[in-house]
Design a protein around this motif. Structure first.
Motif, PDB file in Angstrom:
ATOM      1  N   TYR A   1       9.632   7.277   1.555  1.00  0.00           N
ATOM      2  CA  TYR A   1       8.795   7.933   0.555  1.00  0.00           C
ATOM      3  C   TYR A   1       8.074   6.876  -0.253  1.00  0.00           C
ATOM      4  O   TYR A   1       8.690   5.982  -0.819  1.00  0.00           O
ATOM      5  CB  TYR A   1       9.679   8.795  -0.359  1.00  0.00           C
ATOM      6  CG  TYR A   1       8.919   9.457  -1.469  1.00  0.00           C
ATOM      7  CD1 TYR A   1       8.055  10.502  -1.213  1.00  0.00           C
ATOM      8  CD2 TYR A   1       9.062   9.022  -2.776  1.00  0.00           C
ATOM      9  CE1 TYR A   1       7.346  11.103  -2.228  1.00  0.00           C
ATOM     10  CE2 TYR A   1       8.370   9.610  -3.799  1.00  0.00           C
ATOM     11  CZ  TYR A   1       7.514  10.661  -3.518  1.00  0.00           C
ATOM     12  OH  TYR A   1       6.808  11.243  -4.522  1.00  0.00           O
TER      13      TYR A   1
ATOM     14  N   VAL B   1       5.105  10.533   2.829  1.00  0.00           N
ATOM     15  CA  VAL B   1       6.487  10.809   3.202  1.00  0.00           C
ATOM     16  C   VAL B   1       6.572  10.787   4.726  1.00  0.00           C
ATOM     17  O   VAL B   1       5.851  11.505   5.409  1.00  0.00           O
ATOM     18  CB  VAL B   1       6.954  12.185   2.693  1.00  0.00           C
ATOM     19  CG1 VAL B   1       8.388  12.468   3.128  1.00  0.00           C
ATOM     20  CG2 VAL B   1       6.832  12.278   1.198  1.00  0.00           C
TER      21      VAL B   1
ATOM     22  N   LYS C   1       9.398  11.290   7.744  1.00  0.00           N
ATOM     23  CA  LYS C   1      10.764  11.706   8.078  1.00  0.00           C
ATOM     24  C   LYS C   1      10.935  11.566   9.586  1.00  0.00           C
ATOM     25  O   LYS C   1      10.168  12.124  10.363  1.00  0.00           O
ATOM     26  CB  LYS C   1      11.012  13.153   7.671  1.00  0.00           C
ATOM     27  CG  LYS C   1      10.987  13.377   6.182  1.00  0.00           C
ATOM     28  CD  LYS C   1      11.252  14.826   5.831  1.00  0.00           C
ATOM     29  CE  LYS C   1      11.177  15.020   4.330  1.00  0.00           C
ATOM     30  NZ  LYS C   1      11.391  16.407   3.940  1.00  0.00           N
TER      31      LYS C   1
ATOM     32  N   THR D   1      16.306   9.103   8.785  1.00  0.00           N
ATOM     33  CA  THR D   1      15.635   8.198   7.854  1.00  0.00           C
ATOM     34  C   THR D   1      14.433   8.883   7.210  1.00  0.00           C
ATOM     35  O   THR D   1      13.663   9.561   7.882  1.00  0.00           O
ATOM     36  CB  THR D   1      15.167   6.931   8.587  1.00  0.00           C
ATOM     37  OG1 THR D   1      16.269   6.351   9.254  1.00  0.00           O
ATOM     38  CG2 THR D   1      14.567   5.939   7.619  1.00  0.00           C
ATOM     39  N   THR D   2      14.311   8.709   5.910  1.00  0.00           N
ATOM     40  CA  THR D   2      13.145   9.215   5.185  1.00  0.00           C
ATOM     41  C   THR D   2      12.551   8.068   4.376  1.00  0.00           C
ATOM     42  O   THR D   2      13.253   7.379   3.652  1.00  0.00           O
ATOM     43  CB  THR D   2      13.549  10.349   4.227  1.00  0.00           C
ATOM     44  OG1 THR D   2      14.150  11.391   4.979  1.00  0.00           O
ATOM     45  CG2 THR D   2      12.335  10.891   3.487  1.00  0.00           C
TER      46      THR D   2
END
Length: 68
Positions: free
Chosen positions: A44, A35, A37, A41-42
């Motif tokens: 995954y 993940v 961050k 914006t993230t």
């Protein structure tokens, strides 16, 4: 019911059960999942979850193939 339609119904049922169980098992948050961050914006990427689901589905299809 032909073989193809029976197989598609079984696969659909398995996908439904996996989707239902994921609500309670929280499979998408395992250690090893990536993940990032940054700001708004993230990103995954579920590495361990993908491997675990691959193993489970392989076992299911292996067992289905043995009883065919």
């Amino acid at each position: 019911m032909t073989g193809l339609s029976k197989t598609l119904m079984i696969i659909g049922g398995i996908v439904f059960l996996i989707g239902f169980l994921m609500q309670f098992l929280h499979l998408g948050k395992l250690p090893g999942d990536i993940v990032f961050k940054k700001g708004n914006t993230t990103f995954y990427f579920p590495v361990v979850t993908s491997i675990l689901l691959s193993i489970v589905l392989s076992l299911i299809f292996y067992i289905m193939g043995r009883f065919r």
